[in-house]
Design an enzyme around this catalytic site. Structure first.
Site, PDB file in Angstrom:
ATOM      1  CG  HIS B 229     -32.630   2.371 -10.782  1.00 11.81           C
ATOM      2  ND1 HIS B 229     -31.664   2.305 -11.746  1.00 11.81           N
ATOM      3  CD2 HIS B 229     -32.933   3.687 -10.666  1.00 11.81           C
ATOM      4  CE1 HIS B 229     -31.381   3.515 -12.183  1.00 11.81           C
ATOM      5  NE2 HIS B 229     -32.135   4.382 -11.535  1.00 11.81           N
ATOM      6  CB  SER B 233     -39.041   4.397 -16.710  1.00  7.87           C
ATOM      7  OG  SER B 233     -37.992   5.023 -16.039  1.00  7.87           O
ATOM      8  CE  LYS B 257     -33.689  12.766 -27.777  1.00  6.92           C
ATOM      9  NZ  LYS B 257     -34.123  13.708 -28.816  1.00  6.92           N
ATOM     10  CG  ASP B 258     -33.283  12.770 -18.345  1.00  7.82           C
ATOM     11  OD1 ASP B 258     -34.369  12.903 -18.934  1.00  7.82           O
ATOM     12  OD2 ASP B 258     -33.082  11.924 -17.459  1.00  7.82           O
ATOM     13  CD  GLU B 301     -43.342  31.930  -0.941  1.00  4.74           C
ATOM     14  OE1 GLU B 301     -43.836  33.060  -1.123  1.00  4.74           O
ATOM     15  OE2 GLU B 301     -42.231  31.607  -1.389  1.00  4.74           O
TER      16      GLU B 301
END
Lengths: 173, 432
Positions: B229, B233, B257-258, B301
């Site tokens: 923040h 982005s 959208k997320d 894994e």
């Protein structure tokens, strides 16, 4: 504040700062020690550190696995051929050179901790290019003396502290 | 007091900072005293993000959801699980058979761990491809690597808890990595175990640490988000927003959208969890731990396989461990090794190919990590390992030097125009 000498005052403050810091460091150290130490094996774990094993039933060429300190220990009664091979190995061919006679108390009996020195898996007996042990995890080959011959393991299989209590009994640990 | 001078001006002091809320009523009363409501509004409602974001920018939100679900399911499992070498395996079986919805909660927790890694790998790929690690986002990238290390630690610890064969031998092999430390290695391992082998003492502390690290991740994620923040982005164009033509507000544009991204991701997750819950696991872990027998083919894994392949491709124990750890830590040097001024691979024809080769290398190493360590696999593993390090140490600086970037638009809104005109190729599947 002292009227006489500023230098004296500052030395006195430095002294107090140093003493406080020192006591602080020692105090934190004393406090951290039990927190670190509690994670180490306690005395009840250490008390289980030795076992006695009856070896009278093991035939030539066979091995048994016993649990000692939570780890497997291989007790192998070696054949004449295996002993010969182990004893006649050229030291130059070894990654972690050690004479066979330094690894056994009686040449017929080989006692090693069955934990691969690479990352701790249990090697499989009678397998691998040197007919000793082969570790399936990352491909380490050990010979009939438990010595590392090929693969990523850095050292030979560990020989634990042991003694023959009688002809048919050994005490490990 | 006599020491007060009559005409002197004193700096005013405000220890009481109540006030300044844009809200009224009860909301305002609370916000005046605890300014989290205005912070939320500022950071999540009014917050401006580049309008060119693609679905690759959904993975941060997806990972947050995964983390919350992992903690909720983990808390539920913790109410039934017993961290004791005698009872651990049976308590997991009890969860699967007897506990109400225990099967669902455990399968969800197990598969969420895998899906967390799927999302994080896509998230890291996004960063690599679009140059999200470059100025001013280097610290955020480094915090991300810390999260990745913590994730690996807690995933490993969690995998030991069912106390099956793979749990036990995985724990043995991984804790033995510390024995590679010169001089003190063996003592460190004994200290970690609290015994002379992996056993009850180790299981008990692994359980505690599994919890601890889960919450450490929550804390470090908070730093990651705070840093986000501040720096803002990145976006597919790699160009910083300049004016309102370049941005949209976080809500409702990004949130909606997320949400689509999250739903698609969770749909795939639920499908795997319901139809193939054990597909990503290993059948040997349904055999109780046995310290006398190592499984013939021991594999970690799936999400550890590339790094396991790197460990195995080095024939020396200490060097192998160093190589494995540095194969991840080296990501932290990328912001300085890649000094090209252009962020996005959209405008970097050579670097783009390098990143795709790196992804290919990741999958090759993943395959090699699951194959036996012998013959041709060993050779391919070594080539793959060499390329992994060459990508960072040679390709990144070299490409920065020799590459001629493609012509770039001046702004994000121009980038969007170019996209519409077909002048720019993007990863279509992820276009919003």
């Amino acid at each position: 504040m002292s009227k006489k000498n500023n230098k004296d005052t500052s030395t006195r403050r430095d002294f107090l700062t140093t003493v406080t810091a020192t006591v602080g460091v020692v105090g934190v150290g004393a406090g951290v020690l039990p927190i670190i130490s509690q994670m180490n094996p306690d005395s009840s774990v250490k008390a289980l550190a030795s076992i006695e094993v009856d070896i009278s039933n093991i035939q030539e060429g066979k091995e048994i696995t016993v649990l000692w300190r939570g780890k497997p220990v291989f007790i192998k009664r070696r054949t004449k051929e295996e002993i010969q091979k182990a004893e006649q190995t050229n030291m130059k061919d070894l990654m972690d050179p050690q004479e066979d006679k330094d690894r056994v108390k009686k040449s017929e009996w080989l006692v090693v901790v069955g934990v691969c020195t690479h990352l701790g898996c249990v090697p499989i007996g009678g397998k691998g290019e040197y007919n000793g042990w082969f570790c399936p995890c990352h491909g380490s080959h050990y010979d009939t003396s438990g010595r590392i011959r090929k693969g990523p393991a850095p050292t030979n299989l560990e020989v634990p502290k042991y003694e023959f209590v009688s002809n048919n009994k050994i005490k490990i640990g | 007091m006599s020491s007060e001078k009559p005409n002197q001006q004193y700096e005013p002091v405000h220890t009481n900072k109540v006030g300044g809320s844009p809200f009224t009523g009860v909301t305002g009363w609370i916000d005046n005293r605890l300014p989290i409501i205005r912070m939320f509004k500022h950071e999540y409602l009014d917050f401006q993000v580049p309008k060119s974001l693609s679905y690759f920018w959904s993975f941060g939100g997806i990972l947050t959801i995964c983390l919350i679900l992992l903690i909720v399911t983990g808390l539920s499992l913790g109410m039934h699980y017993k961290p004791d070498a005698k009872y651990a395996f049976d308590s997991v079986e009890k969860i699967m058979r007897d506990v109400n919805f225990g099967w669902l909660i455990r399968y969800a927790h197990m598969n969420l761990a895998s899906f967390f890694f799927i999302a994080v790998y896509l998230h890291i790929f996004r960063g690599l491809y679009y140059g999200s690690y470059k100025e001013p986002r280097q610290l955020m990238w480094l915090i991300g690597i810390v999260i990745f290390f913590l994730m690996m630690a807690t995933a490993f610890l969690g995998y030991t808890l069912p106390w099956g064969q793979m749990s036990y031998w995985g724990a043995t092999v991984i804790t033995n990595l510390f024995s590679a430390i010169p001089l003190v290695g063996e003592s460190v391992v004994t200290w970690l175990w609290g015994d002379y082998s992996v056993g009850d003492a180790a299981l008990n502390r692994f359980y505690v640490l599994h919890w601890l690290i889960a919450f450490l991740i929550v804390g470090v994620v908070a730093f990651h988000v705070i840093a986000l923040h501040i720096v803002g982005s990145n976006n597919p164009s790699g160009i910083e927003p300049k004016d309102t033509r370049d941005t949209v507000s976080f809500s409702p544009f990004t949130t909606s959208k997320d949400l689509v991204g999250m739903l698609v991701f969770l749909l795939i997750f639920v499908a795997v969890m319901m139809y193939a819950p054990n597909y990503l696991g290993h059948p040997d872990n349904y055999i109780p731990a046995n310290p006398l027998v190592t499984p013939a083919h021991i594999v970690p894994e799936w999400y550890f396989l590339p790094f396991y392949a790197i460990l195995r491709s080095i024939p020396d124990k200490l060097m192998g461990v160093i190589a494995m750890v540095s194969s991840i830590a080296i990501l932290g040097l990328l912001p300085w090794l890649d000094f090209s001024k252009v962020r996005s691979s959209v405008f970097r024809p050579i670097w783009k190919q390098c990143v795709f080769l790196f992804v290919l290398d990741f999958f090759v190493l993943m395959y090699i990590g699951g194959a036996p360590a012998e013959g041709i696999y060993l050779v391919i593993g070594r080539i793959g390992t060499a390329f992994w390090f060459a990508f960072f140490l040679i390709l990144a600086p070299l490409v920065s030097l020799i590459e001629k970037p493609l012509p770039m638009p001046d702004s994000i809104h121009e980038f969007e125009e170019w996209k519409k005109q077909g002048k720019i190729k993007t990863i279509k599947l992820f276009n919003r």
